[in-house]
Design a protein around this motif. Sequence first.
Motif, short mmCIF file in Angstrom:
data_model
loop_
_atom_site.label_atom_id
_atom_site.label_comp_id
_atom_site.label_asym_id
_atom_site.label_seq_id
_atom_site.Cartn_x
_atom_site.Cartn_y
_atom_site.Cartn_z
N ASP A 1 -3.23 8.75 3.60
CA ASP A 1 -3.01 7.39 4.27
C ASP A 1 -4.29 6.40 4.40
N TYR B 1 -4.37 4.88 0.66
CA TYR B 1 -3.64 3.64 0.74
C TYR B 1 -3.85 2.65 1.46
N GLU B 2 -4.62 2.66 2.52
CA GLU B 2 -5.28 1.81 3.41
C GLU B 2 -6.40 0.78 2.47
N ASP C 1 -4.74 -1.23 -0.34
CA ASP C 1 -4.32 -2.33 0.06
C ASP C 1 -5.21 -3.43 -0.11
N LYS D 1 6.01 6.64 0.47
CA LYS D 1 6.25 5.55 1.42
C LYS D 1 5.24 4.51 1.37
N GLN D 2 3.88 5.03 1.37
CA GLN D 2 2.91 4.14 1.37
C GLN D 2 2.87 3.50 -0.14
#
Length: 435
Positions: A149, A152-153, A156, A224-225
């Motif tokens: 997580d 991927y944060e 972004d 999903k990410q």
Amino acid sequence: MNKTQEKQLHLGVLLYGCGHHQAAWLMPDSSVERIGDISYYQSLAQLAETGCFDAVFFADNQSFPANDSSEMPAFWLDPVVSLTAISQVTNYVGLVSTISSTFSNPFIASRQLLSLDHITNGRVGWNLVTSMTDWEALNHSMTELPSHDERYEKADEFAALMNKLFLSWDSKEFLYDRAERQLINPVNIRPVNHKGIYYKVKGPSTTPKSPQGKPVAMQAGASKQGIALASKYADAVYSVSWNLNQAKKFRKKLEEQIKRNEDCDRHIKVFPGLVTYVGRTHEEALAKKSALDEKLPVETALKRLSFFLQQDCSNWEIDKKVPPLLPAAEFTGPVGRYETILEIINDTRPTVKELLGYLNAGGGHFTLIGTPEEIVDQMEVWLEAGVADGFNLMPPTLPGSLEDFVEFIVPEMQKRDVFRKQYEGHTFREHLGLT
């Protein structure tokens, strides 16, 4: 198969070592002794350009554990440096480098890509990844990778910042007006002033935006990410699909995610990986695969399977059925490849040895074996179904399998009017129909 006048296939090729099959280096005509030679990659890119490919693509791994005698040093050269050398001996083919948001500095990465885009007059793309191994983290002052997580944060924010830097100013603001003694127009060259969680960058870039606006953005994550990231920033995505069913599921997931975004009308091009064995007869094609499979070192294949499954498979009995695996929802590693393995198992109920056979070239991508007509028939099925705008070729051997594709499959595609006979534009965006 009817001709597809409206739709055209796109083609990229992932250049990796002496080929994607794990036994490629053992073949008598192997190119293994040239994997550190830039002229080798230049010749492969020239071959792709002869076949009117949209792009050549380099993956990357920023570690080399070197913990057994069969480990391939395939990432001998930095991809951006390699593509810069390739740019000097090619004129049209797109040039795509992998960039890791987990380890890269966005100011430097954007400057390098923009520089190459100017050098090539707009032929550059970049593939955003978050990296996969703790070995890489250990080379970047980390003890392990951040969580999925968190990676991927950060990705972004990285992608958003890259776009700001790519577009921070235009070369028309470089005036060099001798009469007015004005070199630049500083009014239109302003800082980006990015202040985020992971990055603080004043800007602007030292390099103006590229001849194609900005480098083409690619993405390859299937989690999903990963799909959410692609839906916001990517012009095209690389995907792993063993069969049409899996390809349809991926396209559906991507389209559903796009609809949730502000820009909900975007069409993102999808390029599934493609492994081909082609011959003048079906039997000849099968023989090419068999020759490679016979040389496959089982121990090496099991180690690769262990990486894909994130568990030790070295003691699995190869003649027995594959042991039960976790459902994809509970898997914490690279989910796209894992889902593919589950799909193969569901389709074929294989023994461990049979599973290794499916995975030993390209890791479970769409695999076609046969004559040019048979292979292009299936490529057209995926094009017509809307699940593939093109394919990212993963040749089992290099240069042999790429030579076969250019000699046999490209002419068959051209004969059916589903692939260009010559380049009609210059930039990578033009090749992909993004302008």
